[in-house]
Enzyme design. Structure first.
Site, PDB file in Angstrom:
ATOM      1  N   LYS A   3       0.844  -1.209   0.000  1.00 42.45           N
ATOM      2  CA  LYS A   3       0.000   0.000   0.000  1.00 42.45           C
ATOM      3  C   LYS A   3       0.876   1.254   0.000  1.00 42.45           C
ATOM      4  CE  LYS A   3      -1.965   1.827   4.008  1.00 42.45           C
ATOM      5  NZ  LYS A   3      -1.731   3.277   4.052  1.00 42.45           N
ATOM      6  N   ASN A   4       1.829   1.307   0.925  1.00 46.56           N
ATOM      7  CA  ASN A   4       2.596   2.537   1.103  1.00 46.56           C
ATOM      8  C   ASN A   4       3.610   2.789  -0.010  1.00 46.56           C
ATOM      9  OD1 ASN A   4       1.116   2.966   3.361  1.00 46.56           O
ATOM     10  ND2 ASN A   4       2.764   2.617   4.829  1.00 46.56           N
TER      11      ASN A   4
ATOM     12  N   CYS B 262      -6.238   8.112   9.072  1.00 43.06           N
ATOM     13  CA  CYS B 262      -6.571   7.563  10.384  1.00 43.06           C
ATOM     14  C   CYS B 262      -6.299   8.590  11.475  1.00 43.06           C
ATOM     15  CB  CYS B 262      -5.711   6.335  10.648  1.00 43.06           C
ATOM     16  SG  CYS B 262      -6.247   4.896   9.749  1.00 43.06           S
TER      17      CYS B 262
ATOM     18  N   ARG C 211      -0.639  14.694  12.936  1.00 44.95           N
ATOM     19  CA  ARG C 211      -0.226  14.516  11.547  1.00 44.95           C
ATOM     20  C   ARG C 211      -0.224  15.806  10.726  1.00 44.95           C
ATOM     21  NH1 ARG C 211      -2.189   8.697   9.452  1.00 44.95           N
ATOM     22  NH2 ARG C 211      -0.120   8.699   8.600  1.00 44.95           N
TER      23      ARG C 211
ATOM     24  N   ASP D  21       3.693   0.998  12.332  1.00 47.48           N
ATOM     25  CA  ASP D  21       2.515   0.327  11.768  1.00 47.48           C
ATOM     26  C   ASP D  21       2.342  -1.105  12.288  1.00 47.48           C
ATOM     27  OD1 ASP D  21       1.835   2.574  10.395  1.00 47.48           O
ATOM     28  OD2 ASP D  21       2.487   1.876   8.435  1.00 47.48           O
TER      29      ASP D  21
ATOM     30  N   ARG E 288      -9.128  -0.250   4.131  1.00 50.46           N
ATOM     31  CA  ARG E 288      -8.284   0.790   3.530  1.00 50.46           C
ATOM     32  C   ARG E 288      -6.933   0.206   3.128  1.00 50.46           C
ATOM     33  NH1 ARG E 288      -6.578   5.205   7.125  1.00 50.46           N
ATOM     34  NH2 ARG E 288      -5.134   5.204   5.393  1.00 50.46           N
TER      35      ARG E 288
HETATM   36  C1  UD1 Z   1       3.770   7.012   6.479  1.00 47.52           C
HETATM   37  C2  UD1 Z   1       2.963   5.764   6.253  1.00 47.52           C
HETATM   38  C3  UD1 Z   1       2.336   5.301   7.563  1.00 47.52           C
HETATM   39  C4  UD1 Z   1       3.406   5.156   8.651  1.00 47.52           C
HETATM   40  C5  UD1 Z   1       4.256   6.417   8.752  1.00 47.52           C
HETATM   41  C6  UD1 Z   1       5.432   6.259   9.700  1.00 47.52           C
HETATM   42  C7  UD1 Z   1       2.222   5.976   3.981  1.00 47.52           C
HETATM   43  C8  UD1 Z   1       1.083   6.151   3.061  1.00 47.52           C
HETATM   44  N1  UD1 Z   1       1.940   6.021   5.286  1.00 47.52           N
HETATM   45  O1  UD1 Z   1       2.866   8.019   6.913  1.00 47.52           O
HETATM   46  O2  UD1 Z   1       1.694   4.051   7.328  1.00 47.52           O
HETATM   47  O3  UD1 Z   1       2.784   4.920   9.885  1.00 47.52           O
HETATM   48  O4  UD1 Z   1       4.782   6.763   7.456  1.00 47.52           O
HETATM   49  O5  UD1 Z   1       6.223   5.193   9.325  1.00 47.52           O
HETATM   50  O6  UD1 Z   1       3.336   5.742   3.569  1.00 47.52           O
HETATM   51  N2  UD1 Z   1       5.137  14.898  10.830  1.00 47.52           N
HETATM   52  C9  UD1 Z   1       5.187  16.246  11.122  1.00 47.52           C
HETATM   53  N3  UD1 Z   1       5.111  17.132  10.078  1.00 47.52           N
HETATM   54  C10 UD1 Z   1       5.005  16.724   8.774  1.00 47.52           C
HETATM   55  C11 UD1 Z   1       4.965  15.335   8.504  1.00 47.52           C
HETATM   56  C12 UD1 Z   1       5.035  14.444   9.550  1.00 47.52           C
HETATM   57  O7  UD1 Z   1       5.278  16.642  12.278  1.00 47.52           O
HETATM   58  O8  UD1 Z   1       4.964  17.574   7.884  1.00 47.52           O
HETATM   59  C13 UD1 Z   1       5.184  13.920  11.956  1.00 47.52           C
HETATM   60  C14 UD1 Z   1       3.878  13.112  12.044  1.00 47.52           C
HETATM   61  O9  UD1 Z   1       2.907  13.827  12.772  1.00 47.52           O
HETATM   62  C15 UD1 Z   1       4.344  11.858  12.733  1.00 47.52           C
HETATM   63  C16 UD1 Z   1       5.761  11.673  12.198  1.00 47.52           C
HETATM   64  O10 UD1 Z   1       6.159  12.938  11.686  1.00 47.52           O
HETATM   65  O11 UD1 Z   1       4.388  12.063  14.110  1.00 47.52           O
HETATM   66  C17 UD1 Z   1       5.876  10.628  11.115  1.00 47.52           C
HETATM   67  O12 UD1 Z   1       5.055  10.965  10.030  1.00 47.52           O
HETATM   68  P1  UD1 Z   1       5.419  10.562   8.523  1.00 47.52           P
HETATM   69  O13 UD1 Z   1       6.707   9.814   8.491  1.00 47.52           O
HETATM   70  O14 UD1 Z   1       5.292  11.779   7.694  1.00 47.52           O
HETATM   71  O15 UD1 Z   1       4.238   9.567   8.196  1.00 47.52           O
HETATM   72  P2  UD1 Z   1       3.300   9.548   6.927  1.00 47.52           P
HETATM   73  O16 UD1 Z   1       4.100   9.829   5.702  1.00 47.52           O
HETATM   74  O17 UD1 Z   1       2.081  10.320   7.201  1.00 47.52           O
END
Ligand code: UD1
Length: 417
Positions: A22-23, A116, A121, A304, A396
């Site tokens: 998925k990711n 979710c 986030r 995850d 999902r």
């Molecule tokens: C992706 C994965 C998700 C996984 C996560 C962490 C996909 C589609 N989803 O989510 O399944 O759980 O990586 O391995 O690939 N953050 C900020 N500011 C930002 C972006 C992120 O503060 O602009 C924080 C988030 O709130 C969170 C942390 O960074 O606490 C990790 O987020 P991130 O690595 O960005 O996860 P996703 O890309 O949303």
């Protein structure tokens, strides 16, 4: 509202095939619009999130054909650069389209993404990376508009190795004027898959899988076919479901290298793990041993898998301690596990799990994707009947989870309402 009904207490035994990731699929589907031509993707999982991504691609002007796990995207004509709010709210990964749209059209309009409810986030790191690339950002009543004439390569340092921000920066920089260097980049295997896909189409990217990624801008990409990597979280989920039921599984189309911390922890619990080419075999002991887990960015233990391991450890020997370091609100599902007899204490980022002899079937509700999968695992080990509602969260991200578990001997049925 659809439900799973599970009659627990059956050992899982047999073979299962891991679907495409998925990711990895989501950013690669988004990346396909960087090619002013036709892209063919194989091994794309048929799940809700990939369907939403395909809906957005169609809205933007792409012609998309779907034949089982093969998706053909004709992105010769992009007619829109705004991502509809309704689709944006259905899935957080829709934000990845911003980088791809900017690379292709120099413009992107979108609202704050959904997904979710596992914490705040924010997308500040994505926007900071765009600003570094010379993109103008304005915000008006919850809508963000990004515009640029030319994307100019730059040095981007991420304050945290965010997966999504790393992917967005790569997508925006692929067709940039010169070279972009991302430092403190996320190192997840899905980022390596995105790099491999883009390079196959003619991009010049190196370093994915390390903390520094170098993107030399190219002027265009070419038509290609690409097979998406296997889903490491689905693989981990099937292994844990088997381990929890004292079962025995052979996972096909699995990449052990991506699962190192997960396999290490399963072995620490007492499981016997054998790794072969594209295959993992796991034999579980009668009773698992409690362990300690700390979630970390890759190559650390994946957030995850946190809920799925916690659920498995509810019936392990002794006390397990889990620390969630990535998302601040990722223990909501534990309230449902407690309804099934689990003994869990949450103290801030830490969950203390006292192993009990057994869980009892109950009516529970999925609270998010992986928390929902954790309830499925709990249903498999509980005595009696478990009814899980709101399984839309689970759908999902898992392709045919009920069928895969049934093939392994579980008694699980899906009722779609
Ligand atoms: C992706 C994965 C998700 C996984 C996560 C962490 C996909 C589609 N989803 O989510 O399944 O759980 O990586 O391995 O690939 N953050 C900020 N500011 C930002 C972006 C992120 O503060 O602009 C924080 C988030 O709130 C969170 C942390 O960074 O606490 C990790 O987020 P991130 O690595 O960005 O996860 P996703 O890309 O949303």
């Amino acid at each position: 509202m659809s439900t799973y009904i599970i009659h627990g207490g059956r050992k899982l035994q047999g073979e299962a095939y891991v679907s495409g990731s998925k990711n990895a699929s989501l950013p690669i589907l988004a990346a396909s619009i960087l090619n002013k031509g036709i892209t063919r993707l194989y091994n794309v999982p048929d799940i809700h999130d990939t369907k939403v991504m395909i809906d957005i691609l169609r809205y933007l002007g792409c012609k998309v054909k779907k034949n089982h796990d093969k998706i053909t995207i004709d992105a010769r004509c992009i007619t829109r650069y705004e991502i509809p709010e309704e689709l944006m709210r259905k899935m957080r990964s829709s934000v990845i389209l911003a980088g791809a749209l900017l690379g292709r059209t120099g413009k992107a309009t979108f609202s704050y993404p959904g997904g979710c409810d596992i914490g705040a986030r924010p997308i500040d790191l994505h926007l900071k990376a765009f600003e570094k690339l010379g993109i103008n950002i304005s915000e008006n009543t919850g809508f963000i508009t990004c515009i640029c004439d030319t994307i100019l390569g730059e040095k981007i340092h991420l304050d945290f190795p965010s997966v999504g921000a790393t992917e967005n920066a790569i997508l925006a920089a692929t067709l940039a004027k010169n070279t972009t260097i991302i430092s403190n980049a996320a190192m997840e295997p899905e980022i390596v898959d995105l790099q491999n896909f883009l390079n196959k189409m003619g991009a010049k990217i190196e370093g994915a899988g390390t903390s520094e990624i170098i993107i030399k801008g190219v002027s265009s990409l070419k038509d290609q076919g690409y097979k998406i990597m296997p889903d490491r979280i689905e693989a981990g989920t099937l292994l844990c479901c088997t381990a929890a039921t004292a079962g025995h599984i052979i996972l096909k189309n699995a990449c052990a290298e991506h699962l190192t911390p997960v396999l290490d922890k399963l072995q620490e619990c007492g499981c016997n793990v054998e790794i072969r080419k594209n295959e993992i075999e796991l034999k579980a002991p009668k009773k698992l041993q409690g362990i300690e887990i700390k979630t970390m960015p890759y190559p650390g233990f994946p957030t995850d898998m946190q809920a799925i391991f916690l659920s498995m450890l509810t019936v392990a020997k002794g006390t397990s301690v889990i620390t969630e370091n990535i998302f601040e609100n990722r223990y909501k599902y534990t309230a449902e596990l407690k309804r099934m007899g689990a003994k869990i204490i949450i103290e801030g980022k830490t969950a203390i799990v006292k192993g009990v002899r057994k869980l009892s079937g109950a009516s529970v509700s999925a609270t998010d994707l992986r928390g929902g999968a954790a309830l499925v695992l709990a249903g498999l080990i509980a005595s009696g009947k478990t009814k899980i509602d709101k399984i839309e969260y689970i759908l999902r991200g898992y392709e045919n989870l009920d069928k895969k578990l049934s093939n392994l001997g579980a008694k699980i049925t899906k009722e779609v309402v």
